[in-house]
Design a protein around this motif. Structure first.
Motif, PDB file in Angstrom:
ATOM      1  N   GLY A 124      -9.433  20.503 -27.131  1.00  0.00           N
ATOM      2  CA  GLY A 124      -8.186  20.676 -27.867  1.00  0.00           C
ATOM      3  C   GLY A 124      -7.823  22.116 -28.139  1.00  0.00           C
ATOM      4  N   GLU A 125      -8.310  23.055 -27.328  1.00  0.00           N
ATOM      5  CA  GLU A 125      -8.018  24.470 -27.551  1.00  0.00           C
ATOM      6  C   GLU A 125      -6.585  24.797 -27.123  1.00  0.00           C
ATOM      7  OE1 GLU A 125     -11.110  27.023 -25.932  1.00  0.00           O
ATOM      8  OE2 GLU A 125     -12.567  25.407 -26.195  1.00  0.00           O
ATOM      9  N   ASP A 126      -5.998  25.785 -27.763  1.00  0.00           N
ATOM     10  CA  ASP A 126      -4.640  26.217 -27.454  1.00  0.00           C
ATOM     11  C   ASP A 126      -4.688  27.183 -26.276  1.00  0.00           C
ATOM     12  OD1 ASP A 126      -2.061  27.095 -27.286  1.00  0.00           O
ATOM     13  OD2 ASP A 126      -1.918  27.827 -29.358  1.00  0.00           O
ATOM     14  N   ILE A 127      -4.438  26.686 -25.082  1.00  0.00           N
ATOM     15  CA  ILE A 127      -4.548  27.524 -23.887  1.00  0.00           C
ATOM     16  C   ILE A 127      -3.275  28.318 -23.624  1.00  0.00           C
ATOM     17  CG2 ILE A 127      -6.338  26.089 -22.849  1.00  0.00           C
ATOM     18  CD1 ILE A 127      -4.165  24.965 -20.970  1.00  0.00           C
ATOM     19  N   GLY A 128      -2.379  28.350 -24.610  1.00  0.00           N
ATOM     20  CA  GLY A 128      -1.240  29.254 -24.558  1.00  0.00           C
ATOM     21  C   GLY A 128      -1.489  30.511 -25.368  1.00  0.00           C
ATOM     22  N   ASP A 129      -2.512  30.479 -26.198  1.00  0.00           N
ATOM     23  CA  ASP A 129      -2.865  31.625 -27.027  1.00  0.00           C
ATOM     24  C   ASP A 129      -3.660  32.635 -26.195  1.00  0.00           C
ATOM     25  OD1 ASP A 129      -3.338  32.771 -29.920  1.00  0.00           O
ATOM     26  OD2 ASP A 129      -5.307  32.738 -28.941  1.00  0.00           O
ATOM     27  N   LYS A 130      -3.220  33.877 -26.150  1.00  0.00           N
ATOM     28  CA  LYS A 130      -3.851  34.852 -25.258  1.00  0.00           C
ATOM     29  C   LYS A 130      -5.262  35.214 -25.685  1.00  0.00           C
ATOM     30  CE  LYS A 130       0.475  36.674 -23.467  1.00  0.00           C
ATOM     31  NZ  LYS A 130       1.387  37.837 -23.321  1.00  0.00           N
ATOM     32  N   GLY A 131      -5.536  35.182 -26.989  1.00  0.00           N
ATOM     33  CA  GLY A 131      -6.900  35.413 -27.433  1.00  0.00           C
ATOM     34  C   GLY A 131      -7.824  34.303 -26.972  1.00  0.00           C
ATOM     35  N   GLN A 132      -7.338  33.063 -27.070  1.00  0.00           N
ATOM     36  CA  GLN A 132      -8.142  31.932 -26.614  1.00  0.00           C
ATOM     37  C   GLN A 132      -8.309  31.971 -25.104  1.00  0.00           C
ATOM     38  OE1 GLN A 132      -9.568  29.401 -28.877  1.00  0.00           O
ATOM     39  NE2 GLN A 132     -10.765  29.535 -26.990  1.00  0.00           N
ATOM     40  N   LEU A 133      -7.251  32.356 -24.405  1.00  0.00           N
ATOM     41  CA  LEU A 133      -7.344  32.469 -22.947  1.00  0.00           C
ATOM     42  C   LEU A 133      -8.375  33.517 -22.531  1.00  0.00           C
ATOM     43  CD1 LEU A 133      -3.633  32.230 -21.741  1.00  0.00           C
ATOM     44  CD2 LEU A 133      -5.491  30.666 -21.170  1.00  0.00           C
ATOM     45  N   ALA A 134      -8.435  34.615 -23.253  1.00  0.00           N
ATOM     46  CA  ALA A 134      -9.428  35.640 -22.944  1.00  0.00           C
ATOM     47  C   ALA A 134     -10.839  35.094 -23.117  1.00  0.00           C
ATOM     48  CB  ALA A 134      -9.219  36.867 -23.823  1.00  0.00           C
ATOM     49  N   GLU A 135     -11.041  34.281 -24.156  1.00  0.00           N
ATOM     50  CA  GLU A 135     -12.353  33.666 -24.375  1.00  0.00           C
ATOM     51  C   GLU A 135     -12.694  32.700 -23.241  1.00  0.00           C
ATOM     52  OE1 GLU A 135     -15.913  32.240 -25.612  1.00  0.00           O
ATOM     53  OE2 GLU A 135     -14.848  34.025 -26.348  1.00  0.00           O
ATOM     54  N   ILE A 136     -11.722  31.901 -22.829  1.00  0.00           N
ATOM     55  CA  ILE A 136     -11.944  30.959 -21.728  1.00  0.00           C
ATOM     56  C   ILE A 136     -12.244  31.716 -20.436  1.00  0.00           C
ATOM     57  CG2 ILE A 136     -10.832  29.195 -20.289  1.00  0.00           C
ATOM     58  CD1 ILE A 136      -9.200  28.463 -22.876  1.00  0.00           C
ATOM     59  N   ALA A 137     -11.500  32.799 -20.185  1.00  0.00           N
ATOM     60  CA  ALA A 137     -11.744  33.607 -18.990  1.00  0.00           C
ATOM     61  C   ALA A 137     -13.158  34.175 -18.989  1.00  0.00           C
ATOM     62  CB  ALA A 137     -10.718  34.738 -18.914  1.00  0.00           C
ATOM     63  N   THR A 138     -13.642  34.582 -20.167  1.00  0.00           N
ATOM     64  CA  THR A 138     -14.987  35.139 -20.282  1.00  0.00           C
ATOM     65  C   THR A 138     -16.032  34.083 -19.915  1.00  0.00           C
ATOM     66  OG1 THR A 138     -14.227  36.625 -22.029  1.00  0.00           O
ATOM     67  CG2 THR A 138     -16.596  36.306 -21.828  1.00  0.00           C
ATOM     68  N   ARG A 139     -15.798  32.846 -20.343  1.00  0.00           N
ATOM     69  CA  ARG A 139     -16.715  31.753 -19.977  1.00  0.00           C
ATOM     70  C   ARG A 139     -16.768  31.556 -18.473  1.00  0.00           C
ATOM     71  NH1 ARG A 139     -13.807  27.289 -23.657  1.00  0.00           N
ATOM     72  NH2 ARG A 139     -13.712  28.478 -25.607  1.00  0.00           N
ATOM     73  N   ALA A 140     -15.659  31.864 -17.801  1.00  0.00           N
ATOM     74  CA  ALA A 140     -15.564  31.638 -16.353  1.00  0.00           C
ATOM     75  C   ALA A 140     -15.921  32.870 -15.533  1.00  0.00           C
ATOM     76  CB  ALA A 140     -14.161  31.158 -15.997  1.00  0.00           C
ATOM     77  N   GLY A 141     -16.439  33.916 -16.181  1.00  0.00           N
ATOM     78  CA  GLY A 141     -16.950  35.049 -15.437  1.00  0.00           C
ATOM     79  C   GLY A 141     -16.166  36.334 -15.539  1.00  0.00           C
ATOM     80  N   TRP A 142     -15.046  36.336 -16.254  1.00  0.00           N
ATOM     81  CA  TRP A 142     -14.302  37.574 -16.464  1.00  0.00           C
ATOM     82  C   TRP A 142     -15.014  38.464 -17.470  1.00  0.00           C
ATOM     83  CZ3 TRP A 142      -8.996  39.367 -15.628  1.00  0.00           C
ATOM     84  CH2 TRP A 142      -8.274  38.618 -14.689  1.00  0.00           C
ATOM     85  N   ASP A 143     -14.807  39.755 -17.349  1.00  0.00           N
ATOM     86  CA  ASP A 143     -15.165  40.684 -18.410  1.00  0.00           C
ATOM     87  C   ASP A 143     -14.131  40.521 -19.527  1.00  0.00           C
ATOM     88  OD1 ASP A 143     -16.556  43.341 -19.353  1.00  0.00           O
ATOM     89  OD2 ASP A 143     -14.389  43.692 -19.478  1.00  0.00           O
ATOM     90  N   ARG A 144     -14.599  40.413 -20.772  1.00  0.00           N
ATOM     91  CA  ARG A 144     -13.691  40.111 -21.872  1.00  0.00           C
ATOM     92  C   ARG A 144     -12.588  41.170 -22.014  1.00  0.00           C
ATOM     93  NH1 ARG A 144     -13.536  36.623 -26.466  1.00  0.00           N
ATOM     94  NH2 ARG A 144     -11.583  37.107 -27.528  1.00  0.00           N
ATOM     95  N   SER A 145     -12.946  42.437 -21.963  1.00  0.00           N
ATOM     96  CA  SER A 145     -11.950  43.488 -22.140  1.00  0.00           C
ATOM     97  C   SER A 145     -10.938  43.493 -21.009  1.00  0.00           C
ATOM     98  CB  SER A 145     -12.628  44.857 -22.258  1.00  0.00           C
ATOM     99  OG  SER A 145     -13.366  45.156 -21.082  1.00  0.00           O
ATOM    100  N   GLU A 146     -11.383  43.209 -19.784  1.00  0.00           N
ATOM    101  CA  GLU A 146     -10.454  43.150 -18.650  1.00  0.00           C
ATOM    102  C   GLU A 146      -9.490  41.981 -18.804  1.00  0.00           C
ATOM    103  OE1 GLU A 146     -12.648  43.035 -15.035  1.00  0.00           O
ATOM    104  OE2 GLU A 146     -13.368  45.109 -15.209  1.00  0.00           O
TER     105      GLU A 146
END
Length: 210
Positions: A124-146
């Motif tokens: 139920g996460e808000d995947i329109g929120d950019k902060g939440q998207l950054a967290e999801i991206a980090t789980r999938a292998g992105w660098d958080r700051s990038e």
């Protein structure tokens, strides 16, 4: 073999279709497909901040709020190992930023898509929120700051809108839609066996060309 998947990450049938394609490919390990996720926004006019889910359901389905529709999706999801938690979703987001993230993820696309599906439909996460998207991206292998820097920009917005427009010009009106080698298409979250004849066409065509 190139498989382009036109989808939206708030589409439950796209989540189901992704699982079914994976099962189909598991039966044909010799295919070695290249998978590319393509943008299709179910709600292209959704405000950037999204809207309350109950308001969205009322607009889309009226007073019943889509109950019977989602009951069917839950039942189908269980058959694919998906425990949809529609009750946990508080907001229906704009998916433009999520599609931008997917597009920019390169070889990590499928991992990002899977993380987005899980975040939205299971948590139920808000995947329109950019902060939440950054967290999801980090789980999938992105660098958080990038991820944060990319999402804070407007990069890839024009390309995502063009991709969505291209899908509609191709006659795609709903998702998921699977396009193989720019020639063959399967529309909808079809059972794995529906992919077999299409895979055979591709293989036979490749063999004839050798």
């Amino acid at each position: 073999m190139l498989i382009e998947i036109f989808s939206d990450v708030i589409c439950p049938w796209c989540f189901i279709g992704r699982r079914r394609l994976a099962r189909a490919l598991d039966t044909r390990p010799e295919l070695e497909p290249v998978i590319r996720w393509r943008a299709f926004q179910l709600n292209p006019d959704m405000p950037a901040e999204g809207m309350a889910r109950q308001d969205y359901l009322a607009l889309k389905f009226g007073a019943k709020g889509g109950g019977p529709v989602y009951d069917r999706i839950r039942e189908t999801g269980r058959s694919e190992g998906i425990d949809f938690r529609f009750d946990a979703i508080e907001r229906t987001p704009s998916t433009l930023a999520a599609h931008r993230l997917i597009r920019e993820s390169g070889e990590r696309q499928t991992g990002v898509v899977d993380a987005l599906f899980d975040a939205y439909f299971l948590n139920g996460e808000d995947i329109g929120d950019k902060g939440q998207l950054a967290e999801i991206a980090t789980r999938a292998g992105w660098d958080r700051s990038e991820a944060e820097a990319f999402l804070a920009s407007d990069a890839a917005s024009r390309e995502v809108r063009q991709e969505d427009s291209r899908a509609r010009s191709m006659g795609i009106q709903g998702v998921p839609c699977f396009v193989v080698d720019h020639r063959y298409a399967i529309s909808g979250a079809q059972e794995p066996e529906y992919f077999a004849p299409l895979f055979d066409l591709v293989q036979n065509g490749e063999a004839a060309a050798e």
